[in-house]
Design a protein around this motif. Sequence first.
Motif, mmCIF file in Angstrom:
data_model
loop_
_atom_site.group_PDB
_atom_site.id
_atom_site.type_symbol
_atom_site.label_atom_id
_atom_site.label_comp_id
_atom_site.label_asym_id
_atom_site.label_seq_id
_atom_site.Cartn_x
_atom_site.Cartn_y
_atom_site.Cartn_z
ATOM 1 N N THR A 142 0.840 -1.181 0.000
ATOM 2 C CA THR A 142 0.000 0.000 0.000
ATOM 3 C C THR A 142 0.881 1.239 0.000
ATOM 4 O O THR A 142 2.059 1.191 0.388
ATOM 5 C CB THR A 142 -0.908 0.027 1.236
ATOM 6 N N TRP A 143 0.306 2.353 -0.408
ATOM 7 C CA TRP A 143 1.089 3.597 -0.448
ATOM 8 C C TRP A 143 1.570 3.977 0.939
ATOM 9 O O TRP A 143 2.653 4.555 1.099
ATOM 10 C CB TRP A 143 0.244 4.713 -1.054
ATOM 11 N N ARG A 144 0.802 3.651 1.971
ATOM 12 C CA ARG A 144 1.209 3.997 3.337
ATOM 13 C C ARG A 144 2.472 3.252 3.747
ATOM 14 O O ARG A 144 3.377 3.827 4.360
ATOM 15 C CB ARG A 144 0.082 3.679 4.322
ATOM 16 N N ILE A 145 2.532 1.966 3.415
ATOM 17 C CA ILE A 145 3.703 1.177 3.800
ATOM 18 C C ILE A 145 4.938 1.639 3.043
ATOM 19 O O ILE A 145 6.038 1.717 3.602
ATOM 20 C CB ILE A 145 3.428 -0.320 3.566
ATOM 21 N N VAL A 146 4.768 1.979 1.773
ATOM 22 C CA VAL A 146 5.903 2.475 0.982
ATOM 23 C C VAL A 146 6.426 3.785 1.567
ATOM 24 O O VAL A 146 7.638 3.951 1.777
ATOM 25 C CB VAL A 146 5.489 2.668 -0.491
ATOM 26 N N ILE A 147 5.528 4.717 1.825
ATOM 27 C CA ILE A 147 5.942 6.006 2.401
ATOM 28 C C ILE A 147 6.583 5.799 3.766
ATOM 29 O O ILE A 147 7.613 6.408 4.098
ATOM 30 C CB ILE A 147 4.740 6.955 2.506
ATOM 31 N N ALA A 148 5.982 4.934 4.574
ATOM 32 C CA ALA A 148 6.517 4.671 5.908
ATOM 33 C C ALA A 148 7.920 4.081 5.836
ATOM 34 O O ALA A 148 8.825 4.475 6.577
ATOM 35 C CB ALA A 148 5.587 3.721 6.661
ATOM 36 N N SER A 149 8.109 3.118 4.935
ATOM 37 C CA SER A 149 9.398 2.446 4.814
ATOM 38 C C SER A 149 10.498 3.404 4.376
ATOM 39 O O SER A 149 11.584 3.443 4.971
ATOM 40 C CB SER A 149 9.275 1.290 3.826
ATOM 41 N N VAL A 150 10.217 4.186 3.340
ATOM 42 C CA VAL A 150 11.220 5.104 2.804
ATOM 43 C C VAL A 150 11.547 6.208 3.807
ATOM 44 O O VAL A 150 12.714 6.537 4.046
ATOM 45 C CB VAL A 150 10.733 5.706 1.469
ATOM 46 N N THR A 151 10.504 6.773 4.424
ATOM 47 C CA THR A 151 10.711 7.858 5.391
ATOM 48 C C THR A 151 11.474 7.378 6.614
ATOM 49 O O THR A 151 12.408 8.043 7.083
ATOM 50 C CB THR A 151 9.354 8.440 5.831
ATOM 51 N N LEU A 194 8.613 6.172 13.351
ATOM 52 C CA LEU A 194 8.035 6.689 12.111
ATOM 53 C C LEU A 194 7.301 5.601 11.332
ATOM 54 O O LEU A 194 6.181 5.817 10.844
ATOM 55 C CB LEU A 194 9.135 7.294 11.237
ATOM 56 N N PHE A 195 7.925 4.431 11.192
ATOM 57 C CA PHE A 195 7.365 3.409 10.314
ATOM 58 C C PHE A 195 5.998 2.908 10.772
ATOM 59 O O PHE A 195 5.028 2.917 9.991
ATOM 60 C CB PHE A 195 8.321 2.220 10.177
ATOM 61 N N TYR A 196 5.890 2.444 11.985
ATOM 62 C CA TYR A 196 4.656 1.777 12.408
ATOM 63 C C TYR A 196 3.449 2.713 12.499
ATOM 64 O O TYR A 196 2.362 2.349 12.024
ATOM 65 C CB TYR A 196 4.901 1.034 13.726
ATOM 66 N N PRO A 197 3.576 3.928 13.053
ATOM 67 C CA PRO A 197 2.409 4.819 13.025
ATOM 68 C C PRO A 197 2.010 5.229 11.610
ATOM 69 O O PRO A 197 0.820 5.264 11.274
ATOM 70 C CB PRO A 197 2.877 6.034 13.840
ATOM 71 N N ILE A 198 2.993 5.551 10.747
ATOM 72 C CA ILE A 198 2.656 5.955 9.379
ATOM 73 C C ILE A 198 1.995 4.813 8.622
ATOM 74 O O ILE A 198 1.018 4.992 7.894
ATOM 75 C CB ILE A 198 3.910 6.429 8.622
ATOM 76 N N ALA A 199 2.506 3.611 8.812
ATOM 77 C CA ALA A 199 2.014 2.458 8.050
ATOM 78 C C ALA A 199 0.703 1.893 8.587
ATOM 79 O O ALA A 199 -0.162 1.462 7.807
ATOM 80 C CB ALA A 199 3.076 1.361 8.022
ATOM 81 N N PHE A 200 0.518 1.900 9.913
ATOM 82 C CA PHE A 200 -0.575 1.099 10.468
ATOM 83 C C PHE A 200 -1.521 1.816 11.432
ATOM 84 O O PHE A 200 -2.550 1.247 11.789
ATOM 85 C CB PHE A 200 0.006 -0.127 11.185
ATOM 86 N N LEU A 201 -1.197 3.031 11.867
ATOM 87 C CA LEU A 201 -2.079 3.723 12.805
ATOM 88 C C LEU A 201 -3.421 3.999 12.136
ATOM 89 O O LEU A 201 -3.484 4.567 11.045
ATOM 90 C CB LEU A 201 -1.436 5.027 13.267
ATOM 91 N N GLY A 202 -4.489 3.588 12.790
ATOM 92 C CA GLY A 202 -5.815 3.726 12.200
ATOM 93 C C GLY A 202 -6.278 2.441 11.546
ATOM 94 O O GLY A 202 -7.478 2.199 11.394
ATOM 95 N N THR A 203 -5.313 1.589 11.162
ATOM 96 C CA THR A 203 -5.624 0.267 10.599
ATOM 97 C C THR A 203 -5.519 -0.791 11.690
ATOM 98 O O THR A 203 -6.368 -1.669 11.805
ATOM 99 C CB THR A 203 -4.663 -0.078 9.452
ATOM 100 N N TRP A 204 -4.457 -0.699 12.471
ATOM 101 C CA TRP A 204 -4.305 -1.551 13.651
ATOM 102 C C TRP A 204 -4.803 -0.789 14.874
ATOM 103 O O TRP A 204 -4.886 0.438 14.858
ATOM 104 C CB TRP A 204 -2.840 -1.906 13.877
#
Length: 262
Positions: A142-151, A194-204
């Motif tokens: 997902t775009w969130r995981i990509v942005i989270a990973s790179v950031t 940075l990674f976990y809140p950007i990627a999963f906050l609101g989903t988990w």
Amino acid sequence: MNAHHIPRIEGSAGARRHFRYFDYLMAAFVAILLLSNLIGAAKLTTVGGYTFGAGILFFPVSYVLGDVLTEVYGYAHARRCVWVGFFALLFMAFMSFVVVAMPPSAGWGCASSGDPRFAEIVAKTSAGAVCQTTYDSVFGSTWRIVIASVTAFWAGEFVNSFVLARMKVWTGGKYLFTRTWGSTIFGQAVDSALFYPIAFLGTWATTDVIHVMWTNWALKVIWEIVLTPVTYAVVGFLKRQEGVDVFDTDIDFSPFASTEDA
């Protein structure tokens, strides 16, 4: 050459110096970074009742290499590796998006399409449709995981290199373990925060995000501590081979500084 008699040079001089093994270290750094994100990130595994992403077994090695790069070659060379890794991650994400989005051939065969358990699904759709689903599950993000990973990678690696370079000056080059551990504690904290809140906050659930963020940070730090003897061996070898010890006393620590700015 005795490790205690390796000539000391400043960071600006190191930034302009050609090193014998630097290119190999940078290639290994980028390769491990890409492979741990591409292969390891897609799989959850359970060992001893604890579930974690399989990539955590290898991704911390990129941080160890980041420590080695900063310790041996200085912040300017480490900065170059972080930017190369950053753009490599962006290209990998772009390539994955394009390839996954392309329509599959109906006759495309793979392990899943040949599995008897999926024979009924293949008969109703096509071999390519089944393969596309499995392919997407591995290489699609997902775009969130990509942005989270790179950031998270970009910020965490720069914090890691900055802390190690500053601590090397503060300790006069002594007590290598204090700066490899210290830099990893701070760098991985920024990465995980940075990674976990950007990627999963609101989903988990928020409690799950905090739990995974904390436990994965702890595991990465433990990995760094376990690999300390390897770090010492590699750093010692490279310093002897390169013939200098770089201290970043006069370097520009901005992530955006050029080699000319040092």
